[in-house]
Enzyme design. Sequence first.
Site, mmCIF file in Angstrom:
data_model
loop_
_atom_site.group_PDB
_atom_site.id
_atom_site.type_symbol
_atom_site.label_atom_id
_atom_site.label_comp_id
_atom_site.label_asym_id
_atom_site.label_seq_id
_atom_site.Cartn_x
_atom_site.Cartn_y
_atom_site.Cartn_z
ATOM 1 N N LYS A 379 0.819 -1.219 0.000
ATOM 2 C CA LYS A 379 0.000 0.000 0.000
ATOM 3 C C LYS A 379 0.844 1.255 0.000
ATOM 4 O O LYS A 379 1.851 1.332 0.700
ATOM 5 C CB LYS A 379 -0.874 0.019 1.246
ATOM 6 C CG LYS A 379 -1.923 -1.041 1.273
ATOM 7 C CD LYS A 379 -2.651 -0.959 2.579
ATOM 8 C CE LYS A 379 -3.865 -1.861 2.588
ATOM 9 N NZ LYS A 379 -4.609 -1.717 3.834
ATOM 10 N N GLY A 536 10.638 -5.961 5.873
ATOM 11 C CA GLY A 536 10.509 -7.390 6.127
ATOM 12 C C GLY A 536 10.329 -8.235 4.888
ATOM 13 O O GLY A 536 11.040 -9.228 4.698
ATOM 14 N N GLY A 559 10.377 -2.168 10.827
ATOM 15 C CA GLY A 559 9.851 -0.858 11.230
ATOM 16 C C GLY A 559 10.953 0.146 11.484
ATOM 17 O O GLY A 559 10.857 1.310 11.083
#
Length: 579
Positions: A379, A536, A559
């Site tokens: 996204k 990831g 992250g």
Amino acid sequence: MVHSSIHFIRNSAISIGATRRRPPTSPLPHSGRRPHPFQNLPPHNPPPTFCPFQYRRILAVDPPIRGPTTTRRRRIFLPPLQAKPHLNQTPLSHPLPSGPHLSRPHMPASAEMRIFPFPFVSLALYKKKNPSSCVSRLITSQSKPSPSSSSSSRRRRFDLDPIRSDPREEEGGEEQAMATKRSVGTLGEADLRGKKVFVRADLNVPLDDAQKITDDTRIRASVPTVKFLLEKGAKVILASHLGRPKGVTPKYSLKPLVPRLSELLGVDVVMANDCIGEEVEKLAAALPEGGVLLLENVRFYKEEEKNDPEFAKKLASVADLYVNDAFGTAHRAHASTEGVTKFLKPAVAGFLMQKELDYLVGAVANPKKPFAAIVGGSKVSTKIGVIESLLAKVDVLILGGGMIFTFYKAQGYAVGKSLVEEDKLELATSLIEKAKAKGVSLLLPTDVVVADKFAADAESKTVAASAIPDGWMGLDVGPDAIKTFSEALDTCNTIIWNGPMGVFEFEKFAAGTDAIAKKLADLTTTKGATTIIGGGDSVAAVEKAGLADKMSHISTGGGASLELLEGKTLPGVLALDEA
Ligand SMILES: Nc1ncnc2c1ncn2[C@@H]1O[C@H](COP(=O)(O)OP(=O)(O)OP(=O)(O)O)[C@@H](O)[C@H]1O
Ligand SMILES: O=C(O)[C@H](O)COP(=O)(O)O
């Protein structure tokens, strides 16, 4: 040594670790894989609402990424576009053919005459001599953000002018602090022999249902720091989290890691049943020089994530000094990453932490040009910060993955059932405009592999980006796009990649991701390009292709690496001692 500071990190550390902005990045069986974006979609996307359709030939000129002297203007033909009615473009009398051949230079002369000011690929804003001078001119001509926007809680940096005055002078130098932390390597035997060292590592590895480690990368990555300490006669108290437990949860115990850790470290690692308390105190006191005590999951206490000072004090109470090597968790201001530094001195960075910062801060801040970024993934909403921040640094920005369909739709393409974030259409347009304004060559795939359903055994075919049939969904970039991307990457000396090009989990739609992985491996080994993989799934894709050891740097932080690339500061790093 950690590279010198970069001027673009300018945000306050305070809020960084406070929010759980994104799910864990690796597919972690123990915590359950995050739902694929398609799982949340209705069975069919609504059909495009705009009409009538006009077809037009788009011709975009990409910038001279071959360097100042070999620069040549190269034309890239995009397939016909269904224009928005208000764009008022001259329609062609007939739909133009689409497909891979469109990007080859044997287009009809009539087509070459039609040059539209379309920002889709990038525009010829590139400098003839010095890339940055052109970017500078363009950017300085823009208005500066208002004081209110710069203090906005969104902590976005890169809509700020990157070449205006050094933000360190304006905002207190947090970014400098990020890059000048004291390393564990500065500690000698005199500092370490017989000392108890609290080492925070990120041992958050995936385990299968039988509690077997399915990927030990993070364990292996933590070994150099621990070995260094052991060789200097230290007693290591190793702490980590695993997953996101709510209270004490056996399946999130760190016990299954003991055999592998012992094997890699060459010592018998002692395991505690807790991370604080009497038992831990006794085991720590009994540790011999060169011994390792692994504490139980620090997240079994809610105080860990709350960064509770009392809890941090208890963690610290068994040790003499602190080493943070948990890059993957450095974006969290937790008791074992941040709080504990208030009670243990010195508090220094481990070797893994240093390497991550060297690449994700150093190499990105001072890249060998041309510098390219490849951003994919599902996204656009999860990558806005990264894209915006990289736009201020890169010469070439390649987009792939599920996010491209939001860009296509924003530009009037029909996208069938592809993943689209309707509320991000304007944002997509504005990112294209920003790329144009900054002179960045923004490359979107000219063709895509579409499927009739979201499944490994779906029927698939390659179509032009503008010709996605109704009822089909784009799940990978096409061969023509791969070729164009490869050619652009051939010219680059630094490349950073975040997010796969397609649904690489399904073999049928892994070609784009595999091709990029191979290309980067090739550029690293044959040309000496610096290649950095963060995120990831992109890391998983590179591992799956068996190419991890060919890249310059594979980040162990999902992250954390994203936040660094967005230009945020990491509280776990900021809390460490200055060099
Ligand atoms: N065309 C597509 N349509 C739908 N999903 C896609 C498409 N292309 C890629 N994806 C999905 O995107 C997911 C990865 O996206 P994600 O944004 O998490 O990337 P990432 O590399 O893990 O980066 P990070 O961990 O930093 O977020 C994969 O599961 C992949 O299947
Ligand atoms: O896997 C990760 O990204 C790190 O271990 C951090 O985990 P978290 O997102 O649960 O804080």
